[in-house]
Design a protein around this motif. Structure first.
Motif, PDB file in Angstrom:
ATOM      1  N   SER A 149       0.836  -1.206   0.000  1.00  0.00           N
ATOM      2  CA  SER A 149       0.000   0.000   0.000  1.00  0.00           C
ATOM      3  C   SER A 149       0.865   1.248   0.000  1.00  0.00           C
ATOM      4  CB  SER A 149      -0.919   0.022   1.226  1.00  0.00           C
ATOM      5  OG  SER A 149      -1.844  -1.043   1.184  1.00  0.00           O
ATOM      6  N   LEU A 150       1.874   1.242   0.841  1.00  0.00           N
ATOM      7  CA  LEU A 150       2.771   2.386   0.949  1.00  0.00           C
ATOM      8  C   LEU A 150       3.492   2.646  -0.367  1.00  0.00           C
ATOM      9  CD1 LEU A 150       3.800   4.420   3.082  1.00  0.00           C
ATOM     10  CD2 LEU A 150       5.679   2.847   3.543  1.00  0.00           C
ATOM     11  N   LEU A 151       3.982   1.587  -1.001  1.00  0.00           N
ATOM     12  CA  LEU A 151       4.725   1.748  -2.251  1.00  0.00           C
ATOM     13  C   LEU A 151       3.815   2.217  -3.390  1.00  0.00           C
ATOM     14  CD1 LEU A 151       7.096  -1.350  -2.090  1.00  0.00           C
ATOM     15  CD2 LEU A 151       7.719   1.059  -1.828  1.00  0.00           C
ATOM     16  N   GLU A 152       2.667   1.606  -3.540  1.00  0.00           N
ATOM     17  CA  GLU A 152       1.752   2.013  -4.614  1.00  0.00           C
ATOM     18  C   GLU A 152       1.234   3.430  -4.369  1.00  0.00           C
ATOM     19  OE1 GLU A 152       0.991   0.706  -7.427  1.00  0.00           O
ATOM     20  OE2 GLU A 152       1.300  -1.443  -7.335  1.00  0.00           O
ATOM     21  N   GLY A 153       0.910   3.728  -3.135  1.00  0.00           N
ATOM     22  CA  GLY A 153       0.407   5.068  -2.808  1.00  0.00           C
ATOM     23  C   GLY A 153       1.454   6.142  -3.027  1.00  0.00           C
ATOM     24  N   ALA A 154       2.674   5.876  -2.586  1.00  0.00           N
ATOM     25  CA  ALA A 154       3.751   6.859  -2.735  1.00  0.00           C
ATOM     26  C   ALA A 154       4.093   7.074  -4.207  1.00  0.00           C
ATOM     27  CB  ALA A 154       4.988   6.403  -1.971  1.00  0.00           C
ATOM     28  N   MET A 155       3.986   6.004  -4.982  1.00  0.00           N
ATOM     29  CA  MET A 155       4.235   6.083  -6.420  1.00  0.00           C
ATOM     30  C   MET A 155       3.179   6.982  -7.078  1.00  0.00           C
ATOM     31  SD  MET A 155       4.748   2.699  -8.653  1.00  0.00           S
ATOM     32  CE  MET A 155       6.142   2.542  -9.730  1.00  0.00           C
ATOM     33  N   MET A 156       1.931   6.754  -6.731  1.00  0.00           N
ATOM     34  CA  MET A 156       0.845   7.537  -7.316  1.00  0.00           C
ATOM     35  C   MET A 156       1.011   9.021  -6.985  1.00  0.00           C
ATOM     36  SD  MET A 156      -2.180   9.160  -6.385  1.00  0.00           S
ATOM     37  CE  MET A 156      -2.874   8.400  -4.915  1.00  0.00           C
ATOM     38  N   ILE A 157       1.320   9.319  -5.721  1.00  0.00           N
ATOM     39  CA  ILE A 157       1.444  10.722  -5.312  1.00  0.00           C
ATOM     40  C   ILE A 157       2.661  11.379  -5.965  1.00  0.00           C
ATOM     41  CG2 ILE A 157       1.948  12.202  -3.319  1.00  0.00           C
ATOM     42  CD1 ILE A 157       0.073  10.165  -1.751  1.00  0.00           C
TER      43      ILE A 157
END
Lengths: 172, 172
Positions: A149-157
């Motif tokens: 979640s952290l990796l996908e979310g940080a990537m999106m942002i």
DNA sequence: GTCTATAATTTGATAGAC
DNA sequence: GTCTATCAAATTATAGAC
């Protein structure tokens, strides 16, 4: 590279920038040097192309990861290796994770594409669970969902704000 | 509710399911009971509609949050309030965050829409930074990017796997 | 504010020749 | 495998009447 491989590569490029609706058979055909109708020889429908794209993306991703046990045997932290693979995706390609984008728009996708996106996340969660377990985490399932979640979310942002430093800060 | 408000509501519904390309003026018009050409009276172009949608979504989100200091004065944890707002979005609406989806496809959006999506994340990061600072966090910027990345990522994966328990596990 | 009518373009897909 | 030719449908957008 076969024409089919070139079509998938062109499609991956476009989908990772703007999602499933961000490519057309005509555009792919132009980039590869054939006609739109010929794309249908390789992929019966757009949904078939999308599903095969997501399937191969998942396979490539898992192959690049290797097995958590093997990584540990080399004296490296599997979670660090996993994070680096995400970082490379963002920094080298300057693009979102294909399945991160498709996952977000999952509800509007043809079913056969949605199934492949699900497969990506189920396989990734299983890999991360094994990795965290190997690291001696008390609750590897919990750690796995937090990691991805952290990796996908940080990537999106980072893509939304056009600033990779947010990914670096989130993963440091 | 005015026709304009109804159009924005219908658009929000569709964008949160499938992104910017997942609505057309005709579909919105049908749902609201007018003709496609009449939508252009309210919004000159699709990009204008998209930008106004993202702008109002951001304003509504920030208004629902309130100020971190006020939340703390009521004896509540601002980060917990923030998490609950995300949870409500996912559980009540069963939909992605509008700007989470648009942020992922940011590169393919008209510039005026992209600007509004950026505003959403900049405002949210500022809010979270203030909230974490009020909580006495040593590095509130770091905590802010981690909080929003985790929530957006967990939301996306819950939608992709069609299982909200992943969001619950990630935020527990 | 909403309508009809319409333009210009793009889309996914098919039929059939080579 | 790739082509030409074509289709039906959908899309954003505009002009002008009411």
């Amino acid at each position: 590279m076969t024409k089919k491989e070139a079509l998938l590569k062109a499609a991956e490029h476009k989908v990772r920038l703007g999602g499933y609706d961000n490519f057309s058979f005509r555009e792919l055909a132009n980039e590869v040097g054939i006609k739109s109708a010929s794309v249908h020889y390789h992929f019966a429908t757009k949904a078939d192309l999308g599903a095969e794209l997501a399937h191969q993306y998942t396979d490539s991703f898992l192959a690049a990861l290797g097995e958590p046990a093997d990584i540990q045997a080399e004296g490296k932290d599997p979670i660090e290796v996993y994070t680096q693979l995400f970082r490379g995706s963002l920094v080298t390609d300057d693009k979102m994770c294909l399945c991160g984008l498709l996952g977000a728009q999952s509800e509007s996708l043809p079913e056969k594409v949605r199934i492949e996106v699900k497969r990506f996340f189920n396989e990734n969660l299983a890999w991360l669970k094994a990795a965290h377990a190997a690291n001696g985490e008390k609750n590897p399932s919990h750690a796995a969902i937090i990691t991805i979640s952290l990796l996908e979310g940080a990537m999106m942002i980072s893509k939304a704000l056009n600033d990779h430093s947010h990914f670096e800060l989130a993963t440091q």
